[in-house]
Motif scaffolding. Structure first.
Motif, PDB file in Angstrom:
ATOM      1  N   ASN A  18     -18.932   3.576   7.662  1.00  0.00           N
ATOM      2  CA  ASN A  18     -19.775   4.766   7.571  1.00  0.00           C
ATOM      3  C   ASN A  18     -20.571   4.682   6.270  1.00  0.00           C
ATOM      4  OD1 ASN A  18     -20.963   7.263   7.464  1.00  0.00           O
ATOM      5  ND2 ASN A  18     -19.060   8.423   7.311  1.00  0.00           N
ATOM      6  N   ALA A  19     -21.821   4.245   6.368  1.00  0.00           N
ATOM      7  CA  ALA A  19     -22.645   4.065   5.169  1.00  0.00           C
ATOM      8  C   ALA A  19     -23.079   5.389   4.551  1.00  0.00           C
ATOM      9  CB  ALA A  19     -23.881   3.230   5.512  1.00  0.00           C
ATOM     10  N   LYS A  20     -22.875   6.510   5.262  1.00  0.00           N
ATOM     11  CA  LYS A  20     -23.259   7.814   4.712  1.00  0.00           C
ATOM     12  C   LYS A  20     -22.421   8.184   3.488  1.00  0.00           C
ATOM     13  CE  LYS A  20     -24.808   9.648   9.179  1.00  0.00           C
ATOM     14  NZ  LYS A  20     -24.589  10.680  10.214  1.00  0.00           N
ATOM     15  N   ARG A  21     -21.293   7.489   3.309  1.00  0.00           N
ATOM     16  CA  ARG A  21     -20.447   7.768   2.145  1.00  0.00           C
ATOM     17  C   ARG A  21     -21.036   7.210   0.864  1.00  0.00           C
ATOM     18  NH1 ARG A  21     -14.913   5.132   3.600  1.00  0.00           N
ATOM     19  NH2 ARG A  21     -16.238   3.681   4.745  1.00  0.00           N
ATOM     20  N   LEU A  22     -21.996   6.315   0.982  1.00  0.00           N
ATOM     21  CA  LEU A  22     -22.533   5.637  -0.195  1.00  0.00           C
ATOM     22  C   LEU A  22     -23.613   6.464  -0.873  1.00  0.00           C
ATOM     23  CD1 LEU A  22     -22.905   2.050   1.303  1.00  0.00           C
ATOM     24  CD2 LEU A  22     -20.998   2.965  -0.026  1.00  0.00           C
ATOM     25  N   ASN A  23     -23.599   6.460  -2.194  1.00  0.00           N
ATOM     26  CA  ASN A  23     -24.668   7.076  -2.977  1.00  0.00           C
ATOM     27  C   ASN A  23     -24.842   6.264  -4.263  1.00  0.00           C
ATOM     28  OD1 ASN A  23     -22.910   8.252  -5.166  1.00  0.00           O
ATOM     29  ND2 ASN A  23     -22.109   9.442  -3.430  1.00  0.00           N
ATOM     30  N   LYS A  24     -25.820   6.642  -5.062  1.00  0.00           N
ATOM     31  CA  LYS A  24     -26.138   5.836  -6.246  1.00  0.00           C
ATOM     32  C   LYS A  24     -25.022   5.815  -7.280  1.00  0.00           C
ATOM     33  CE  LYS A  24     -28.544   9.577  -8.682  1.00  0.00           C
ATOM     34  NZ  LYS A  24     -29.825   9.971  -9.317  1.00  0.00           N
ATOM     35  N   HIS A  25     -24.072   6.757  -7.202  1.00  0.00           N
ATOM     36  CA  HIS A  25     -22.999   6.818  -8.187  1.00  0.00           C
ATOM     37  C   HIS A  25     -21.780   5.987  -7.807  1.00  0.00           C
ATOM     38  CE1 HIS A  25     -25.139   9.930 -10.338  1.00  0.00           C
ATOM     39  NE2 HIS A  25     -25.155  10.707  -9.278  1.00  0.00           N
ATOM     40  N   ASN A  26     -21.610   5.688  -6.500  1.00  0.00           N
ATOM     41  CA  ASN A  26     -20.334   5.084  -6.097  1.00  0.00           C
ATOM     42  C   ASN A  26     -20.465   3.683  -5.505  1.00  0.00           C
ATOM     43  OD1 ASN A  26     -21.390   5.500  -3.567  1.00  0.00           O
ATOM     44  ND2 ASN A  26     -19.795   6.905  -2.859  1.00  0.00           N
ATOM     45  N   VAL A  27     -21.603   3.006  -5.744  1.00  0.00           N
ATOM     46  CA  VAL A  27     -21.770   1.670  -5.174  1.00  0.00           C
ATOM     47  C   VAL A  27     -21.670   0.588  -6.251  1.00  0.00           C
ATOM     48  CG1 VAL A  27     -23.196   2.472  -3.267  1.00  0.00           C
ATOM     49  CG2 VAL A  27     -24.292   1.740  -5.378  1.00  0.00           C
ATOM     50  N   ASN A  28     -21.082  -0.504  -5.860  1.00  0.00           N
ATOM     51  CA  ASN A  28     -21.103  -1.706  -6.692  1.00  0.00           C
ATOM     52  C   ASN A  28     -22.433  -2.404  -6.413  1.00  0.00           C
ATOM     53  OD1 ASN A  28     -20.853  -4.525  -7.419  1.00  0.00           O
ATOM     54  ND2 ASN A  28     -18.648  -4.174  -7.654  1.00  0.00           N
ATOM     55  N   LYS A  29     -23.332  -2.369  -7.376  1.00  0.00           N
ATOM     56  CA  LYS A  29     -24.698  -2.846  -7.128  1.00  0.00           C
ATOM     57  C   LYS A  29     -24.750  -4.336  -6.829  1.00  0.00           C
ATOM     58  CE  LYS A  29     -26.971   0.813  -9.738  1.00  0.00           C
ATOM     59  NZ  LYS A  29     -27.900   1.158 -10.852  1.00  0.00           N
ATOM     60  N   VAL A  30     -23.853  -5.101  -7.412  1.00  0.00           N
ATOM     61  CA  VAL A  30     -23.829  -6.545  -7.142  1.00  0.00           C
ATOM     62  C   VAL A  30     -23.503  -6.791  -5.668  1.00  0.00           C
ATOM     63  CG1 VAL A  30     -22.693  -8.727  -7.657  1.00  0.00           C
ATOM     64  CG2 VAL A  30     -23.226  -7.131  -9.513  1.00  0.00           C
ATOM     65  N   LYS A  31     -22.476  -6.111  -5.168  1.00  0.00           N
ATOM     66  CA  LYS A  31     -22.099  -6.266  -3.765  1.00  0.00           C
ATOM     67  C   LYS A  31     -23.186  -5.712  -2.837  1.00  0.00           C
ATOM     68  CE  LYS A  31     -17.078  -6.156  -4.437  1.00  0.00           C
ATOM     69  NZ  LYS A  31     -15.814  -5.433  -4.100  1.00  0.00           N
ATOM     70  N   LEU A  32     -23.786  -4.586  -3.220  1.00  0.00           N
ATOM     71  CA  LEU A  32     -24.839  -3.988  -2.402  1.00  0.00           C
ATOM     72  C   LEU A  32     -26.040  -4.918  -2.295  1.00  0.00           C
ATOM     73  CD1 LEU A  32     -26.055  -1.589  -0.849  1.00  0.00           C
ATOM     74  CD2 LEU A  32     -26.843  -0.689  -3.053  1.00  0.00           C
ATOM     75  N   TYR A  33     -26.479  -5.457  -3.436  1.00  0.00           N
ATOM     76  CA  TYR A  33     -27.627  -6.364  -3.409  1.00  0.00           C
ATOM     77  C   TYR A  33     -27.288  -7.656  -2.666  1.00  0.00           C
ATOM     78  CZ  TYR A  33     -29.598  -3.290  -6.988  1.00  0.00           C
ATOM     79  OH  TYR A  33     -30.091  -2.206  -7.664  1.00  0.00           O
TER      80      TYR A  33
END
Length: 248
Positions: A180-195
């Motif tokens: 469920n990607a709706k749980r993601l926001n700019k405060h709770n993501v690991n940017k390395v993994k996201l990118y």
């Protein structure tokens, strides 16, 4: 209708209208896809289902950003999904791969897929916990998978197409957990993994081109079966999330 009620109807906030207008775009895509399929325009019909995914994602994001979510909007979204990701892709795959030569089995499989999608939507409306994974394959993912088969030009026999619709339909009403990607926001993501994940998806489209939609859809389906939650993998742990919020 008394004066007070008429005033309430006229004064619907515009922020509540915008998300519903976006949802209406999904209905437009779904109905147009059905019409194009009936005229044998299979690729444009499949592309419109992909466009419907865009509208389905955007209406929720816009509603949350404007604070314009409503019970009406939730019901409209479910009705739009039933058309665009239930009926339209089922009719598309039936027309592209099955046809009348299979007798009753083709219509039964298409109807089963659409019915499972509707049941999935009804269950979602009454049981879904926003903070958790989806229970069962989301209907947009199911509909996109069928449309992606047509876009990819997959050499599918009528029997395989029937089995695919039944299998995906069963996944929608199953208890298999899906990301469920709706749980993601700019405060709770690991940017390395996201990118990293974003780069991987982009590379899929660069290398596989028209087959990329099918590849990504199949990877999402498999992720639930092997219990891999991409959103949980990308999310920071609680301590890292607090640190990210403190830096803002």
């Amino acid at each position: 209708m008394d004066k007070h009620k008429r005033k309430q109807v006229r004064n619907i906030p515009f922020r509540m209208i915008i998300p519903n207008m976006i949802t209406s775009g999904s209905v437009f895509c779904g109905v147009s896809s059905i019409i194009l399929t009936s005229h044998g325009k299979l690729l444009p019909a499949a592309a419109l289902i992909c466009f419907a995914v865009f509208f389905d994602v955007m209406d929720g994001r816009v509603a949350r950003s404007l604070g314009g979510g409503s019970h009406f909007g939730e019901e409209l979204d479910s009705l739009a999904d039933a058309i665009s990701f239930g009926v339209a892709p089922a009719f598309l795959v039936y027309s592209a791969y099955i046809g009348p030569d299979t007798g009753i089995w083709g219509p039964l499989a298409a109807s089963f897929f659409a019915l499972c999608g509707v049941l999935r939507l009804a269950r979602f409306n009454v049981t879904h916990v926003p903070a958790g994974p989806f229970q069962g394959l989301p209907i947009p993912a199911g509909g996109l998978t069928l449309a992606a088969m047509v876009i990819a030009g997959a050499p599918v026999t009528p029997l395989v197409a029937i089995c695919a619709m039944c299998f995906i339909g069963a996944l929608m009403v199953s208890s298999v957990p899906y990301c469920n990607a709706k749980r993601l926001n700019k405060h709770n993501v690991n940017k390395v993994k996201l990118y990293g994940m974003t780069t991987f998806i982009v590379l899929c489209f660069v290398v596989l081109r028209e087959k990329a939609f099918l590849a990504v859809a199949l990877m999402y389906i498999i992720s639930g079966l092997v219990r891999f939650d991409g959103a949980a993998w990308i999310m920071l742990d609680a301590e890292d999330e607090r640190s990210a919020e403190d830096k803002e």
